[in-house]
Design a protein around this motif. Structure first.
Motif, PDB file in Angstrom:
ATOM      1  N   UNK A   1       0.866  -1.177   0.000  1.00 44.96           N
ATOM      2  CA  UNK A   1       0.000   0.000   0.000  1.00 44.96           C
ATOM      3  C   UNK A   1       0.909   1.235   0.000  1.00 44.96           C
ATOM      4  N   UNK A   2       1.226   1.798  -1.151  1.00 46.20           N
ATOM      5  CA  UNK A   2       2.073   2.989  -1.142  1.00 46.20           C
ATOM      6  C   UNK A   2       1.399   4.171  -0.465  1.00 46.20           C
TER       7      UNK A   2
ATOM      8  N   UNK B   1       1.068  -1.155 -11.835  1.00 47.08           N
ATOM      9  CA  UNK B   1       2.276  -1.916 -11.504  1.00 47.08           C
ATOM     10  C   UNK B   1       2.068  -2.881 -10.349  1.00 47.08           C
ATOM     11  N   UNK B   2       0.807  -3.092  -9.953  1.00 42.65           N
ATOM     12  CA  UNK B   2       0.507  -4.216  -9.080  1.00 42.65           C
ATOM     13  C   UNK B   2       0.351  -3.957  -7.611  1.00 42.65           C
ATOM     14  N   UNK B   3       0.251  -2.688  -7.168  1.00 38.63           N
ATOM     15  CA  UNK B   3       0.064  -2.474  -5.730  1.00 38.63           C
ATOM     16  C   UNK B   3      -1.312  -2.986  -5.309  1.00 38.63           C
ATOM     17  N   UNK B   4      -1.446  -3.276  -4.028  1.00 38.48           N
ATOM     18  CA  UNK B   4      -2.678  -3.874  -3.509  1.00 38.48           C
ATOM     19  C   UNK B   4      -3.651  -2.855  -2.941  1.00 38.48           C
ATOM     20  N   UNK B   5      -3.202  -1.628  -2.723  1.00 32.97           N
ATOM     21  CA  UNK B   5      -4.035  -0.562  -2.205  1.00 32.97           C
ATOM     22  C   UNK B   5      -3.266   0.734  -2.304  1.00 32.97           C
ATOM     23  N   UNK B   6      -3.938   1.857  -2.108  1.00 33.42           N
ATOM     24  CA  UNK B   6      -3.258   3.151  -2.089  1.00 33.42           C
ATOM     25  C   UNK B   6      -3.737   3.951  -0.894  1.00 33.42           C
TER      26      UNK B   6
ATOM     27  N   UNK C   1       9.537 -11.897   9.792  1.00 26.82           N
ATOM     28  CA  UNK C   1       8.889 -12.037  11.096  1.00 26.82           C
ATOM     29  C   UNK C   1       7.374 -12.121  10.996  1.00 26.82           C
ATOM     30  N   UNK C   2       6.835 -11.999   9.778  1.00 26.21           N
ATOM     31  CA  UNK C   2       5.426 -12.306   9.605  1.00 26.21           C
ATOM     32  C   UNK C   2       4.483 -11.199   9.211  1.00 26.21           C
ATOM     33  N   UNK C   3       4.995  -9.976   8.908  1.00 22.17           N
ATOM     34  CA  UNK C   3       4.055  -8.954   8.461  1.00 22.17           C
ATOM     35  C   UNK C   3       3.415  -9.403   7.153  1.00 22.17           C
ATOM     36  N   UNK C   4       2.215  -8.927   6.908  1.00 25.92           N
ATOM     37  CA  UNK C   4       1.502  -9.310   5.685  1.00 25.92           C
ATOM     38  C   UNK C   4       1.220  -8.112   4.795  1.00 25.92           C
ATOM     39  N   UNK C   5       1.778  -6.952   5.134  1.00 29.63           N
ATOM     40  CA  UNK C   5       1.592  -5.776   4.303  1.00 29.63           C
ATOM     41  C   UNK C   5       2.722  -4.792   4.497  1.00 29.63           C
ATOM     42  N   UNK C   6       2.758  -3.806   3.609  1.00 30.32           N
ATOM     43  CA  UNK C   6       3.848  -2.828   3.599  1.00 30.32           C
ATOM     44  C   UNK C   6       3.295  -1.481   3.160  1.00 30.32           C
ATOM     45  N   UNK C   7       3.335  -0.490   4.048  1.00 29.22           N
ATOM     46  CA  UNK C   7       3.065   0.889   3.659  1.00 29.22           C
ATOM     47  C   UNK C   7       4.401   1.495   3.258  1.00 29.22           C
TER      48      UNK C   7
ATOM     49  N   UNK D   1       9.212  -2.816  -6.160  1.00 23.11           N
ATOM     50  CA  UNK D   1       8.802  -2.983  -4.765  1.00 23.11           C
ATOM     51  C   UNK D   1       7.746  -4.074  -4.623  1.00 23.11           C
ATOM     52  N   UNK D   2       6.819  -4.139  -5.560  1.00 23.93           N
ATOM     53  CA  UNK D   2       5.842  -5.232  -5.538  1.00 23.93           C
ATOM     54  C   UNK D   2       6.552  -6.569  -5.718  1.00 23.93           C
TER      55      UNK D   2
END
Length: 302
Positions: A8-9, A36-41, A199-205, A216-217
């Motif tokens: 999620x940029x 380019x494939x991000x999952x959210x904004x 360590x298990x995060x499931x997302x990235x801002x 990045x994706x």
């Protein structure tokens, strides 16, 4: 319950040289990210100069984003205010405008204690209908939503995610140990992405996804697939640029990165000023070296 995952940029708000909004450039950048494939904004984050915009300008950004997103990915808005009444009013208004979630700051002018911090997010979460990502950046705002605070508000169903930006990689595990899988945990620091994923995060801002969305994706997906040998190679190329995401001038640095990579406007709003002199040359050197490394490294080596 909403479960956000993926990249999620935190979208920069494009401005013209006279500091007025450049909504067309903002929409073009969002469209580029989605393609380019991000999952959210996330519009109007700190990186989007939220606190420097008027209420009318923030409304314009959300409406412009809704138009270009067109339902393709979740659209979140940053929510940054001093007082609760204003925060709740904006949250409800953003929902009417078409935002599908909030990245909620603590009070941006007061360092609340743990009791006050829990009350802030509980009141916000029970007072609006949108799912909420807590923006936890104690380095910048002096307020830390600790695992115990997060566990205290676990009964607030609208609070679904935390953007972990303490800079302490131990925190990811502590969050899971305290709260289990109750909340999605997103990495909020570009140069801790691989470590956080392990360590298990499931997302990235992410900030630098604005400049290099495809890469990045790809990096995030490699981490999620456990392909860490390949992920490390790409991460090492991108990390010098990722370090720029942790500086007080990250807005200027990331906007300059967007200018270098695809010609976006780099203008910022005062008190921020565009980069000049040796600082500009230093940052350009990092960015141009990253562009060259990505262009010259065979994909088989990543």
């Amino acid at each position: 319950m909403t479960r956000w995952t993926g990249v999620f940029p935190a979208v920069t708000t494009k401005l013209k040289e006279d500091e007025s909004l450049d909504l067309a450039a903002t929409q073009a950048s969002i469209d580029r990210l989605i393609n380019n494939g991000v999952s959210g904004v996330i519009v109007l984050p700190m990186l989007g100069e939220n606190a420097s915009l008027t209420a009318a300008e923030r409304e314009s950004v959300i409406l412009a984003a809704k138009e270009v997103v067109a339902g393709r990915v979740p659209l979140l808005s940053g929510l940054a205010h001093v007082g609760m009444a204003e925060a709740l009013a904006s949250a409800r208004h953003y929902e009417k405008l078409g935002a599908q979630g909030l990245m909620a700051f603590p009070s941006i002018a007061y360092k609340s204690d743990p009791r006050e911090t829990a009350a802030w997010y509980r009141t916000l979460g029970t007072g609006c209908g949108l799912p909420i990502m807590i923006y936890n950046n104690p380095i910048a705002y002096g307020v830390d939503v600790t695992p115990s605070i997060l566990n205290e508000i676990a009964d607030v169903e609208t609070i679904v995610c935390i953007k972990e930006e303490t800079g302490n990689i131990r925190r990811v595990t502590d969050l899971y140990n305290e709260c289990g899988d109750r909340f999605s945990v997103f990495c909020g620091v570009d140069d801790l992405l691989l470590e956080s994923a392990a360590l298990g995060v499931t997302g990235w801002v992410s900030g630098m996804t604005n400049a290099w969305p495809a890469e990045c994706v790809e990096l995030f997906n490699l981490c999620m697939a456990g392909r860490y040998t390949e992920a490390r190679a790409l991460y090492r190329i991108l990390t010098p640029a990722f370090h720029l995401d942790t500086d007080v001038k990250l807005v200027q640095y990331i906007k300059l990165a967007e200018k270098v990579t695809y010609g976006a406007p780099e203008w910022v709003r005062a008190p921020r000023l565009p980069l000049i002199g040796t600082e500009r040359e230093r940052v350009l050197g990092v960015l141009e070296a990253t562009v060259t490394a990505l262009a010259t490294t065979p994909r088989s080596a990543i």
